[in-house]
Scaffold this motif. Structure first.
Motif: not given
Length: 257
Positions: A102-114, A223-226
């Motif tokens: 769950i922590d991994r999925a939430v952390s990975a999804a957080a980077y979709l916002v920026p 920079y954002l994408f990488v």
């Protein structure tokens, strides 16, 4: 009186020199043999000489050895801030290695916002390299929803901040990645403000000014994408990926909370 004191001092110096040189194997120490006249070992003789020297020095006004030892400065311990910083950095990576699914999925999804918030900087890059648009095909429904909801960027920002980065129910690994995503989104405001308030209107009329403007947009988006891609992959693998320019601030924020 003075002559006896000087003789005692010289005797103590020669004895100390003999001990020091014998420790390094340079000379054969006389302290290993027994005194021929009294049967006293040379170690005891050295102790007696030291006592005599201490008595003589006290009489002529030199501070005693015990007082010098008592007033000697204590050894300095390592800086506590450096030790706490090392423990803090180690604990982030340690929690990252044991992160739950769950922590991994939430952390990975957080980077979709920026990433969604910074799509406006991709217009020149995708125009010149349309093959890169294939990367965003799986995100097409999410992009359409993001563009159709008013103030979606602001809403997702507060959801990410209060729902993940400052939520104690999530592990420190998830809060660290959530804070990195927030700071990555905040960094996007710097070129936006510079474009609005610092860019002259006539700068885009020249070919050089237009070229510099396009390169600035491409640099920001790359920079954002990488960074978002690296953070997402690291989160899925259970590692705390450190993004340049923002990792230290994100780590400090997740550690203090």
């Amino acid at each position: 009186m003075m002559l006896a004191s000087w003789l005692c001092c010289l005797g103590g110096l020669f004895i100390a020199s003999g001990v020091s040189l014998s420790q390094y194997g340079m000379v054969k120490s006389p302290l290993r043999h027994t005194h021929p006249s009294s049967g006293m070992s040379s170690t005891n003789a050295a102790i007696c000489s030291g006592v005599c020297l201490s008595i003589k020095t006290q009489k002529i006004g030199v501070p005693s050895l015990d007082k010098a030892i008592a007033t000697a400065p204590k050894s300095v311990k390592p800086t506590t801030a450096l030790a706490s910083s090392s423990r803090r950095r180690t604990s982030v990576h340690a929690r990252g290695e044991a992160a739950s699914k769950i922590d991994r999925a939430v952390s990975a999804a957080a980077y979709l916002v920026p990433l969604l918030d910074g799509l406006r900087y991709s217009k020149f890059l995708l125009r010149d390299f349309p093959q890169l648009a294939a990367v965003f095909v799986p995100l097409t429904p999410l992009i359409k929803l993001y563009l159709s909801v008013p103030y979606a960027g602001l809403i997702l920002f507060f959801v990410l901040y209060f729902g993940i980065a400052q939520n104690r129910r999530f592990s420190r690994f998830a809060r660290f990645n959530g804070m990195q995503a927030i700071l990555l989104d905040v960094v996007l405001n710097v070129p936006a403000l510079a474009e609005r308030f610092l860019l002259p209107a006539e700068a885009l009329n020249s070919s050089v000014g237009l070229w510099l403007f396009i390169q600035a947009y491409n640099t920001v988006f790359l920079y954002l994408f990488v960074s978002a891609l690296y953070g997402s992959i690291s989160s899925i693998m259970g590692k705390a990926g450190r993004i340049p320019l923002i990792a230290n601030a994100a780590e400090a924020s997740s550690s203090n909370f």
